[in-house]
Design an enzyme around this catalytic site. Structure first.
Site, PDB file in Angstrom:
ATOM      1  N   PRO A  66       0.828  -1.222   0.000  1.00 16.31           N
ATOM      2  CA  PRO A  66       0.000   0.000   0.000  1.00 16.31           C
ATOM      3  C   PRO A  66       0.854   1.262   0.000  1.00 16.31           C
ATOM      4  O   PRO A  66       2.053   1.204   0.273  1.00 16.31           O
ATOM      5  CB  PRO A  66      -0.789  -0.114   1.308  1.00 16.31           C
ATOM      6  CG  PRO A  66       0.017  -1.013   2.185  1.00 16.31           C
ATOM      7  CD  PRO A  66       0.762  -1.938   1.279  1.00 16.31           C
TER       8      PRO A  66
ATOM      9  N   GLU B 283       2.207  -8.571 -12.453  1.00 18.49           N
ATOM     10  CA  GLU B 283       0.912  -9.080 -12.916  1.00 18.49           C
ATOM     11  C   GLU B 283       0.181  -7.991 -13.692  1.00 18.49           C
ATOM     12  O   GLU B 283       0.122  -6.854 -13.249  1.00 18.49           O
ATOM     13  CB  GLU B 283       0.094  -9.511 -11.692  1.00 18.49           C
ATOM     14  CG  GLU B 283      -1.178 -10.211 -12.033  1.00 18.49           C
ATOM     15  CD  GLU B 283      -0.961 -11.327 -13.045  1.00 18.49           C
ATOM     16  OE1 GLU B 283      -0.253 -12.291 -12.721  1.00 18.49           O
ATOM     17  OE2 GLU B 283      -1.478 -11.222 -14.160  1.00 18.49           O
TER      18      GLU B 283
ATOM     19  N   LEU C  89      -3.097  -8.641 -15.018  1.00 17.62           N
ATOM     20  CA  LEU C  89      -4.535  -8.917 -15.121  1.00 17.62           C
ATOM     21  C   LEU C  89      -5.325  -7.774 -14.490  1.00 17.62           C
ATOM     22  O   LEU C  89      -4.825  -7.061 -13.613  1.00 17.62           O
ATOM     23  CB  LEU C  89      -4.894 -10.245 -14.444  1.00 17.62           C
ATOM     24  CG  LEU C  89      -4.748 -10.403 -12.927  1.00 17.62           C
ATOM     25  CD1 LEU C  89      -5.866  -9.754 -12.162  1.00 17.62           C
ATOM     26  CD2 LEU C  89      -4.668 -11.867 -12.585  1.00 17.62           C
ATOM     27  N   ALA C  90      -6.551  -7.595 -14.945  1.00 15.78           N
ATOM     28  CA  ALA C  90      -7.432  -6.584 -14.356  1.00 15.78           C
ATOM     29  C   ALA C  90      -8.537  -7.301 -13.585  1.00 15.78           C
ATOM     30  O   ALA C  90      -8.943  -8.416 -13.954  1.00 15.78           O
ATOM     31  CB  ALA C  90      -8.025  -5.690 -15.446  1.00 15.78           C
ATOM     32  N   GLU C  91      -9.024  -6.669 -12.535  1.00 14.57           N
ATOM     33  CA  GLU C  91     -10.097  -7.281 -11.756  1.00 14.57           C
ATOM     34  C   GLU C  91     -11.373  -7.334 -12.588  1.00 14.57           C
ATOM     35  O   GLU C  91     -11.604  -6.477 -13.444  1.00 14.57           O
ATOM     36  CB  GLU C  91     -10.319  -6.483 -10.470  1.00 14.57           C
ATOM     37  CG  GLU C  91      -9.175  -6.688  -9.509  1.00 14.57           C
ATOM     38  CD  GLU C  91      -9.343  -5.911  -8.224  1.00 14.57           C
ATOM     39  OE1 GLU C  91     -10.477  -5.760  -7.742  1.00 14.57           O
ATOM     40  OE2 GLU C  91      -8.311  -5.462  -7.699  1.00 14.57           O
TER      41      GLU C  91
ATOM     42  N   ALA D  50       3.098   0.887 -17.251  1.00 14.45           N
ATOM     43  CA  ALA D  50       1.885   0.419 -17.939  1.00 14.45           C
ATOM     44  C   ALA D  50       0.646   0.982 -17.240  1.00 14.45           C
ATOM     45  O   ALA D  50      -0.264   1.503 -17.892  1.00 14.45           O
ATOM     46  CB  ALA D  50       1.836  -1.108 -17.966  1.00 14.45           C
TER      47      ALA D  50
ATOM     48  N   CYS E 100      -4.812   0.004  -7.745  1.00 13.53           N
ATOM     49  CA  CYS E 100      -3.528   0.069  -8.456  1.00 13.53           C
ATOM     50  C   CYS E 100      -3.177   1.424  -9.049  1.00 13.53           C
ATOM     51  O   CYS E 100      -2.088   1.926  -8.824  1.00 13.53           O
ATOM     52  CB  CYS E 100      -3.520  -0.970  -9.562  1.00 13.53           C
ATOM     53  SG  CYS E 100      -3.919  -2.592  -8.935  1.00 13.53           S
TER      54      CYS E 100
ATOM     55  N   GLN F  60      -3.893   4.735  -8.812  1.00 13.98           N
ATOM     56  CA  GLN F  60      -3.430   5.871  -8.022  1.00 13.98           C
ATOM     57  C   GLN F  60      -2.150   5.523  -7.259  1.00 13.98           C
ATOM     58  O   GLN F  60      -1.180   6.274  -7.258  1.00 13.98           O
ATOM     59  CB  GLN F  60      -4.537   6.324  -7.071  1.00 13.98           C
ATOM     60  CG  GLN F  60      -4.082   7.460  -6.190  1.00 13.98           C
ATOM     61  CD  GLN F  60      -5.230   8.087  -5.420  1.00 13.98           C
ATOM     62  OE1 GLN F  60      -6.275   8.417  -5.982  1.00 13.98           O
ATOM     63  NE2 GLN F  60      -5.031   8.264  -4.141  1.00 13.98           N
TER      64      GLN F  60
ATOM     65  N   LYS G 205     -15.385  -0.929 -10.331  1.00 15.92           N
ATOM     66  CA  LYS G 205     -15.778  -1.270 -11.702  1.00 15.92           C
ATOM     67  C   LYS G 205     -16.731  -2.447 -11.595  1.00 15.92           C
ATOM     68  O   LYS G 205     -16.893  -3.011 -10.507  1.00 15.92           O
ATOM     69  CB  LYS G 205     -14.557  -1.611 -12.563  1.00 15.92           C
ATOM     70  CG  LYS G 205     -13.784  -2.832 -12.049  1.00 15.92           C
ATOM     71  CD  LYS G 205     -12.466  -3.034 -12.752  1.00 15.92           C
ATOM     72  CE  LYS G 205     -12.647  -3.650 -14.111  1.00 15.92           C
ATOM     73  NZ  LYS G 205     -11.372  -4.228 -14.633  1.00 15.92           N
TER      74      LYS G 205
HETATM   75  C1  UGA Z   1      -5.382  -2.258 -13.626  1.00 16.09           C
HETATM   76  C2  UGA Z   1      -4.736  -2.579 -14.979  1.00 16.09           C
HETATM   77  O1  UGA Z   1      -5.696  -2.459 -16.031  1.00 16.09           O
HETATM   78  C3  UGA Z   1      -4.150  -3.992 -14.975  1.00 16.09           C
HETATM   79  O2  UGA Z   1      -3.458  -4.236 -16.195  1.00 16.09           O
HETATM   80  C4  UGA Z   1      -3.186  -4.132 -13.804  1.00 16.09           C
HETATM   81  O3  UGA Z   1      -2.663  -5.446 -13.719  1.00 16.09           O
HETATM   82  C5  UGA Z   1      -3.928  -3.818 -12.517  1.00 16.09           C
HETATM   83  O4  UGA Z   1      -4.451  -2.477 -12.570  1.00 16.09           O
HETATM   84  C6  UGA Z   1      -2.963  -3.954 -11.371  1.00 16.09           C
HETATM   85  O5  UGA Z   1      -1.995  -3.177 -11.308  1.00 16.09           O
HETATM   86  O6  UGA Z   1      -3.093  -4.884 -10.579  1.00 16.09           O
HETATM   87  P1  UGA Z   1      -7.734  -2.854 -12.475  1.00 16.09           P
HETATM   88  O7  UGA Z   1      -7.386  -1.737 -11.547  1.00 16.09           O
HETATM   89  O8  UGA Z   1      -8.143  -4.154 -11.916  1.00 16.09           O
HETATM   90  O9  UGA Z   1      -6.490  -3.147 -13.466  1.00 16.09           O
HETATM   91  O10 UGA Z   1      -8.943  -2.373 -13.429  1.00 16.09           O
HETATM   92  P2  UGA Z   1      -9.032  -1.498 -14.761  1.00 16.09           P
HETATM   93  O11 UGA Z   1      -9.875  -2.235 -15.724  1.00 16.09           O
HETATM   94  O12 UGA Z   1      -7.721  -1.034 -15.228  1.00 16.09           O
HETATM   95  O13 UGA Z   1      -9.883  -0.236 -14.276  1.00 16.09           O
HETATM   96  C7  UGA Z   1      -9.354   0.751 -13.409  1.00 16.09           C
HETATM   97  C8  UGA Z   1     -10.321   1.903 -13.253  1.00 16.09           C
HETATM   98  O14 UGA Z   1     -10.367   2.688 -14.435  1.00 16.09           O
HETATM   99  C9  UGA Z   1     -11.765   1.469 -12.986  1.00 16.09           C
HETATM  100  O15 UGA Z   1     -12.326   2.307 -12.014  1.00 16.09           O
HETATM  101  C10 UGA Z   1     -12.427   1.649 -14.329  1.00 16.09           C
HETATM  102  O16 UGA Z   1     -13.798   1.846 -14.226  1.00 16.09           O
HETATM  103  C11 UGA Z   1     -11.704   2.874 -14.834  1.00 16.09           C
HETATM  104  N1  UGA Z   1     -11.750   3.008 -16.317  1.00 16.09           N
HETATM  105  C12 UGA Z   1     -11.141   2.081 -17.104  1.00 16.09           C
HETATM  106  C13 UGA Z   1     -12.403   4.080 -16.893  1.00 16.09           C
HETATM  107  O17 UGA Z   1     -12.949   4.942 -16.179  1.00 16.09           O
HETATM  108  N2  UGA Z   1     -12.424   4.204 -18.246  1.00 16.09           N
HETATM  109  C14 UGA Z   1     -11.825   3.294 -19.061  1.00 16.09           C
HETATM  110  O18 UGA Z   1     -11.872   3.458 -20.297  1.00 16.09           O
HETATM  111  C15 UGA Z   1     -11.182   2.192 -18.469  1.00 16.09           C
END
Ligand code: UGA
Length: 446
Positions: A73, A141, A143-145, A199, A252, A254, A315
């Protein structure tokens, strides 16, 4: 680890945690996290080559390869507070591995870490126990949640950073059970560690960029979805991650950007630090802007008005609320004395209340009597989107759950105060013709 167990029946995977309650949940059919498809994978492998246990020492002793997957964290105290990653748990893991190991082991950093952490891990490992030898790899990693199983099943790439070719090959062989070799990228340790932070910074930057343009769309007659589509069709830009929203959340983005900012400052690069920090500032602005728009539209006051909050997770398809935009939107609405009625299909009441309480704690670490009263009197958590909207002045859509698109808007309109407002923080109801059903509809960036 569940996916490795599924794809590599010849490999024995042990997942250890010091928290017995957490391990008991992993051993039940009520997993501690909601992730589509995960239970099926766990059920297939558990008892075969996937074990969840609190026996940390024995598992370390038996393992040839150990993944450190603890949380990192943002530091809340001391040097780098609010920016740097707290590496306490990583360090404790390394010390414990060093203490009980013998022979040769490969230690893999799976947690997201600042650049050059592997060096610290290596130093701890090589200084504490002279009967064991170690190779350290970085394997961040991606992957996204919400899509974890899918992402693991067929990742765009797997990144493995390290110094020892033998150790790298050993981990490549694990992933090669199901992932084509050309997607297994190998780099030096530091590139691998930095790529993970970069990334996430690039992804978050796209969201903040599109959200910044959404503010301009609201001030003009442009429509952000049309603009995003027009820019995304340029193959150099691409269509993904251009969805304007109430702001990004999650554990992740922020955290990793602030960590990157801290690293830049540490290495004497203030301009670079400031550049990336703006991505987080824009996100905070987007969340605040959403609340301001609600208050202004509801005739400059929401005091004592009921607002339905649809969705609390950061999300869809996850029960994770960490850094969810909903937390900050709800907090700001409460500070405006609104009465909020929250519904999320997957997040428990306990979790919502805890998140709100944490968000309202003051800089002195305490909850004021006024905040405590607001949390008690002005927050209710209900079991359906219709119940949340019942007699509400407005609906705020904060998570893009699919079920919201098929709500019975005719009945919902009837049950609401008039004029009935919808503030769609995810632009998922744009096609539902809410205007024709009597609603005053406000999407992001239109
Ligand atoms: C993110 C990355 O996408 C992963 O590749 C990475 O592995 C992960 O962090 C991590 O570091 O563990 P995650 O946070 O699970 O994954 O979810 P995201 O799909 O990236 O969404 C993040 C936030 O952005 C969500 O609140 C989503 O709603 C928002 N978002 C995403 C948008 O507001 N607009 C978009 O077009 C895409």
């Amino acid at each position: 680890m569940a996916m490795i167990a599924k794809q590599c029946p010849n490999i024995d995977v042990k997942v250890v945690d010091i928290n017995p309650k957490r391990i008991a949940q992993w051993n039940s059919d009520d997993l501690p996290i909601y992730e589509p498809g995960l239970l099926e994978v766990v059920q297939e492998c558990r008892g075969r080559n996937l074990t969840f246990t609190t026996d940390v020492e024995k598992s370390i002793k038996e393992a040839q390869m150990i993944f450190i997957s603890v949380n990192t964290p943002t530091k809340t105290f001391g040097t780098g507070a609010g920016r740097a990653a707290n590496l306490e748990f990583v360090e404790k893991c390394a010390r414990q591995i060093a203490k009980v190991s013998s022979g040769h082991k490969i230690v893999v950093e799976k947690s997201t870490l600042p650049v050059r952490t592997a060096e610290a891990v290596k130093t701890i490992l090589s200084n504490s126990n002279h009967s064991a030898t170690f190779d350290v790899l970085s394997n961040p990693e991606f992957l996204a949640e919400g899509t974890a199983v899918e992402d693991m099943q067929s990742p765009d790439r797997v990144l493995i950073g390290g110094e020892s070719q033998d150790a790298i090959n050993a981990l490549v062989d694990v992933y090669a059970h199901w992932i084509p070799r050309e997607r297994l990228l190998t780099t030096n340790l530091w590139s691998s560690e930095l790529s993970k932070l970069a990334a996430n910074a690039f992804l978050a930057q796209r969201v903040s960029s599109v959200n910044a343009i959404s503010a301009l769309c609201e001030a003009t007659e442009a429509d952000i979805d049309e603009v995003a589509n027009a820019i995304g069709t340029d193959s150099r830009i691409g269509p993904k991650f251009l969805k304007a929203s109430v702001g990004f959340g999650g554990s992740c983005f922020q955290k990793d950007i602030l960590n990157l900012v801290y690293l830049c400052e540490y290495f004497g690069l203030p301009e670079v630090a400031e550049y990336w920090e703006q991505v987080v500032k824009m996100n905070d602005y987007q969340k605040r802007r959403f609340v301001t728009r609600i208050v202004r539209t509801l005739f400059n006051t929401v005091s004592d008005k009921k607002i339905a909050i649809w969705g609390f997770a950061f999300k869809k398809d996850t029960n994770d609320t960490r850094e969810s935009a909903a937390i900050y939107v709800c907090r700001d609405l409460l500070e405006e004395r609104a009465k909020i009625s929250i519904y999320d299909p997957r997040v428990t009441e306990e979790q919502i209340r805890y998140a709100l309480e944490q968000a309202m704690i003051g800089p002195d670490g305490r909850l004021t009597a006024a905040s405590e009263k607001l949390l008690k009197d002005n927050v209710e958590i209900v079991g359906s989107s219709a119940a949340a909207a019942d007699r509400a002045h407005a609906i705020a859509v904060l998570t893009e759950w699919d079920e919201f698109k098929t709500a019975d808007f005719t009945a919902i309109y009837q049950s609401m105060q008039k004029p009935a407002f919808v503030f769609d923080g995810r632009n998922i109801l744009k096609q539902s013709n809410l205007g024709n059903k009597g609603f005053q509809y406000y999407g992001i960036g239109s």
